[in-house]
Scaffold this active site. Structure first.
Site, short mmCIF file in Angstrom:
data_model
loop_
_atom_site.label_atom_id
_atom_site.label_comp_id
_atom_site.label_asym_id
_atom_site.label_seq_id
_atom_site.Cartn_x
_atom_site.Cartn_y
_atom_site.Cartn_z
N HIS A 99 -31.19 6.61 10.41
CA HIS A 99 -31.12 5.72 11.57
C HIS A 99 -31.57 6.39 12.87
O HIS A 99 -31.71 5.72 13.89
CB HIS A 99 -29.71 5.15 11.73
CG HIS A 99 -29.70 3.75 12.24
ND1 HIS A 99 -28.62 2.90 12.12
CD2 HIS A 99 -30.65 3.01 12.90
CE1 HIS A 99 -28.90 1.72 12.66
NE2 HIS A 99 -30.13 1.78 13.14
N ASP A 122 -24.39 -2.58 11.39
CA ASP A 122 -24.12 -1.21 10.99
C ASP A 122 -22.61 -0.98 10.85
O ASP A 122 -21.82 -1.56 11.59
CB ASP A 122 -24.68 -0.26 12.06
CG ASP A 122 -24.89 1.16 11.59
OD1 ASP A 122 -24.23 1.58 10.63
OD2 ASP A 122 -25.70 1.88 12.21
#
Length: 299
Positions: A99, A122
């Site tokens: 990420h 997330d």
């Protein structure tokens, strides 16, 4: 949604310390992303993978930031590629990779908007800095970096900061936040739907509220979807799984509702790690969610 779509692979595995996520773009391609989106009548251009430099293991890991130099360079390469995609009036779809690549995605995208909104799907807030991170892993820092908080080498990619404003962020699915992240969320007033809120309200209301919250004050919305937002039962091939996540069905509903709202102007799908996966299952989940985001319907 822009029917001209450019896929950009970002095989980054330096933002954390578990190998294999650099193979995420290949796994997603193998799971049929190009064919799936072509069936939806998109003009697909696959630009391949941006270059990610390899670290010199002899170099000291300074300032509690793992692989800082290489992560910064890789994100600079990604930012330039994404910037070019938007200049050519195409939709950037970035596939990763850990990420930390959101640093480069947002750096290349946000310069084209006055008020870019971000939906951060997330399990984690990714709002750490070198000072608050327990691990020093930069994949836990991209949202903070994009707010202009963090190491100057990261926050100044593409020569400007901040990339986004705290009031233009919605985090969906949070269930693992460090103390420093919690403080920053309170300080900046960032909107967060934890799993507690999702369970109480239901995904339909969460997405409806998120769309309403963002559309009135933004001129574009970026979706940053980490596969660890889903429960590990549905997406086992991720580096930092957290039990109690969003289901496969809830996630498809979320993507379908975003498609109906027609608000997403760029997207990235990250943290697919085929080494930790079961028969490429997580990459297939990612491709399925992309199908829903880009308008796939049962009837």
């Amino acid at each position: 949604m822009n029917n001209n779509l450019s896929i950009v692979g970002a095989p980054m595995d330096l933002g954390q310390n578990r190998r294999g996520v650099d193979m995420g773009p290949s796994a997603i391609r193998y799971a049929g992303v190009v064919e799936r989106l072509e069936q939806l009548q998109y003009d697909i251009e696959d630009l391949g993978d941006v270059e990610i430099p390899r670290p010199d293991r002899r170099e000291d890991q300074k300032e509690h930031l793992r692989n800082l130099k290489e992560v910064a360079e890789g994100n600079e390469n990604l930012a330039k590629t994404v910037d070019d995609v938007i200049q050519r009036n195409r939709f950037p779809l970035v596939i990763g990779g850990d990420h930390s690549i959101a640093i480069g995605s947002l750096a290349g995208i946000a310069k084209h908007y006055e008020n870019l909104g971000v939906i951060w799907y997330d399990a984690h807030g990714d709002l750490n800095t070198g000072g608050t991170s327990p691990s020093g892993n930069i994949h836990g820092m991209p949202l903070a970096v994009s707010l202009g908080i963090g190491h100057e080498r990261l926050v100044n990619i593409e020569g400007y900061q901040p990339k986004i404003k705290p009031e233009n962020i919605v985090i969906i699915g949070a269930r693992s936040l460090d103390d420093g992240e919690k403080e920053l969320i309170k300080e900046k007033g960032i909107k967060v739907y934890s799993m507690h809120e999702i369970d109480r309200l239901g995904m339909t209301q969460v997405i409806q509220e998120s769309v309403e919250y963002l559309t009135h004050k933004t001129d574009g919305i970026h979706l940053s979807l980490d596969l660890d937002g889903l429960d590990p039962q549905d997406a086992p091939g991720v580096g930092t799984p957290v039990m109690g996540g969003m289901s496969y069905r809830e996630s498809h509903l979320a993507m379908e509702m975003l498609a109906e709202a027609d608000i997403i102007t760029s997207a990235e799908f990250v943290e697919v790690n085929p080494i930790l996966d079961e028969k490429n299952r997580t990459a297939s989940v990612a491709v399925g969610l992309m199908g829903s985001l880009f308008g796939e319907k049962l009837k």
